[in-house]
Design an enzyme around this catalytic site. Structure first.
Site, mmCIF file in Angstrom:
data_model
loop_
_atom_site.group_PDB
_atom_site.id
_atom_site.type_symbol
_atom_site.label_atom_id
_atom_site.label_comp_id
_atom_site.label_asym_id
_atom_site.label_seq_id
_atom_site.Cartn_x
_atom_site.Cartn_y
_atom_site.Cartn_z
ATOM 1 N N ASP A 81 -26.981 4.095 -5.025
ATOM 2 C CA ASP A 81 -25.797 4.942 -5.163
ATOM 3 C C ASP A 81 -24.583 4.379 -4.432
ATOM 4 O O ASP A 81 -23.534 5.030 -4.356
ATOM 5 C CB ASP A 81 -26.087 6.358 -4.647
ATOM 6 C CG ASP A 81 -26.437 6.380 -3.168
ATOM 7 O OD1 ASP A 81 -26.587 5.288 -2.583
ATOM 8 O OD2 ASP A 81 -26.551 7.484 -2.603
ATOM 9 N N GLU A 83 -24.420 3.491 -1.143
ATOM 10 C CA GLU A 83 -24.426 3.635 0.310
ATOM 11 C C GLU A 83 -24.767 2.302 0.980
ATOM 12 O O GLU A 83 -25.572 1.532 0.470
ATOM 13 C CB GLU A 83 -25.458 4.691 0.734
ATOM 14 C CG GLU A 83 -25.043 6.113 0.447
ATOM 15 C CD GLU A 83 -26.057 7.102 1.007
ATOM 16 O OE1 GLU A 83 -26.928 6.680 1.797
ATOM 17 O OE2 GLU A 83 -25.980 8.282 0.633
ATOM 18 N N GLN A 141 0.492 0.070 5.244
ATOM 19 C CA GLN A 141 0.772 1.503 5.385
ATOM 20 C C GLN A 141 0.924 1.832 6.875
ATOM 21 O O GLN A 141 0.164 2.581 7.453
ATOM 22 C CB GLN A 141 -0.355 2.323 4.757
ATOM 23 C CG GLN A 141 -0.540 2.056 3.267
ATOM 24 C CD GLN A 141 -1.602 2.951 2.661
ATOM 25 O OE1 GLN A 141 -1.605 4.165 2.840
ATOM 26 N NE2 GLN A 141 -2.527 2.342 1.919
ATOM 27 N N LYS A 235 16.897 -8.734 -1.221
ATOM 28 C CA LYS A 235 16.544 -7.929 -2.394
ATOM 29 C C LYS A 235 17.224 -6.567 -2.310
ATOM 30 O O LYS A 235 17.208 -5.917 -1.271
ATOM 31 C CB LYS A 235 15.025 -7.731 -2.480
ATOM 32 C CG LYS A 235 14.248 -8.999 -2.712
ATOM 33 C CD LYS A 235 12.762 -8.722 -2.793
ATOM 34 C CE LYS A 235 12.202 -8.285 -1.449
ATOM 35 N NZ LYS A 235 10.722 -8.215 -1.470
ATOM 36 N N THR A 266 0.254 -9.422 -5.695
ATOM 37 C CA THR A 266 0.321 -9.709 -7.136
ATOM 38 C C THR A 266 1.243 -10.886 -7.444
ATOM 39 O O THR A 266 1.319 -11.322 -8.592
ATOM 40 C CB THR A 266 0.810 -8.473 -7.907
ATOM 41 O OG1 THR A 266 2.109 -8.083 -7.425
ATOM 42 C CG2 THR A 266 -0.162 -7.308 -7.739
ATOM 43 N N GLY A 268 4.356 -11.177 -7.827
ATOM 44 C CA GLY A 268 5.526 -10.935 -8.658
ATOM 45 C C GLY A 268 6.828 -11.277 -7.952
ATOM 46 O O GLY A 268 7.642 -12.065 -8.451
#
Length: 332
Positions: A81, A83, A141, A235, A266, A268
């Site tokens: 599962d 774990e 974050q 930017k 990514t 970009g």
């Protein structure tokens, strides 16, 4: 691997040996001989995030310390599962343990492995547990950018401390102030010394470029090491996720431009910055990135871009696609 090993060795009294030799006192026996306390050798254990890096660190430590240092025998498996189950097969009672586990993709799985491994070592009476996080996930974050959003980097720091980790050894944090999220010692290493050696070997007549204003301090530090001028890509965004305008601050005409950043996800923005520099007259564009996350279409974008090369470190285990890319190079 070399940087993590050597930086730990330079702080060996506190980080690796578990004994501060500056505070050692000698005792004389009746025969007049001097007895010195025996240094505790570190023990390394690794999860599934980057076993190749863990083995490379063990090899470097064996070479520099003159003592055979291998990885502690353990298994980190998953039930059907999903774990995570950890079992340590060696006695670690009273040992100075180092868990080598970057929290890269899949970030949540690798983070849980780290927490469960720490708990297993703590319950096995390890003397001290240090988390070696070559790449610290959730570092982006580090603040609230909007209302009703989390500061996930702080939450992860709390989880690591709660799992029994007593020290963190990491590399090129996205923001240096993340060190303050921890109530335990944090050693933040930098890739710039390794990058500087590589750059001096391959390039001349350079211009170091920061891809945004937030990365100026990082780019400036590398520029000082290689004695090169600094330029900035500015930017401007009309709304989140969409770059409305990009301009170059500084003269890059006829220069070999090196874009310096900590994370390439990514790719970009990195590829757009490379194209912009070429339109401003740059001779060539290369990129030096500490952590090659390279998720989604990143490798394809880099391969098709105007960049001559993208140089990354081995903090994150490279995929086969990354290894086979013609213009992506990994420095150890």
């Amino acid at each position: 691997a070399h940087l993590l090993c050597m930086s730990s060795l330079r702080d060996g009294r506190a980080v690796l040996s578990g004994v501060n030799t500056t505070n050692l006192t000698h005792s004389c026996c009746s025969q007049g001989t001097i007895r010195m306390p025996t240094l505790t050798e570190p023990k390394l254990i690794a999860g599934n995030a980057n076993p190749a890096l863990a083995k490379a660190i063990a090899r470097r430590m064996t070479m520099h310390r003159g003592v055979n240092i291998g990885l502690v025998d353990a298994r980190v498996e998953r039930f059907n599962d999903g774990e995570i189950f950890v079992e340590v097969f060696e006695n670690v009672r009273g040992e100075d343990m180092f868990i080598i586990q970057p929290t890269s993709n899949p970030a949540n799985d690798n983070l849980m492995e780290l927490l469960i491994m720490s708990d297993a070592l703590r319950r096995s009476s390890a003397q001290r547990i240090t988390a070696v996080l070559p790449y610290f996930g959730y570092a982006r974050q580090d603040r609230r950018t909007k209302a009703r959003t989390p500061i996930s980097a702080k939450m992860v720091a709390n989880m690591l401390v709660g799992a029994g980790i007593e020290r963190v050894l990491t590399m090129d944090l996205h923001a240096a102030q993340i060190q303050g999220f921890f109530d335990i010692p944090v050693d933040n290493l930098y890739a710039s010394p390794i990058f500087a050696l590589d750059i001096k070997t391959h390039f001349s007549d350079l211009m170091v470029v920061s891809p945004d204003v937030g990365g100026v301090a990082r780019a400036r530090e590398l520029a000082k090491r290689i004695e090169a001028p600094l330029s900035i890509v500015d930017k401007r965004r009309e709304k989140a996720g969409e770059v409305a305008e990009m301009t170059v601050i500084g003269n890059v005409e006829g220069k070999i431009c090196l874009i310096v950043d900590d994370i390439c996800d990514t790719a970009g923005t990195l590829c757009k910055a490379a194209e912009l520099l070429m339109t401003y007259g740059a001779k060539e564009v290369h990129a030096y990135i500490s952590h090659g996350v390279l998720s989604g279409p990143a490798v394809d974008r880099v391969t098709k871009s105007v960049m001559k090369s993208l140089v990354i470190t081995d903090t994150i285990a490279p995929t086969e696609e990354v290894k086979s890319a013609k213009n992506i190079r990994i420095v150890p």
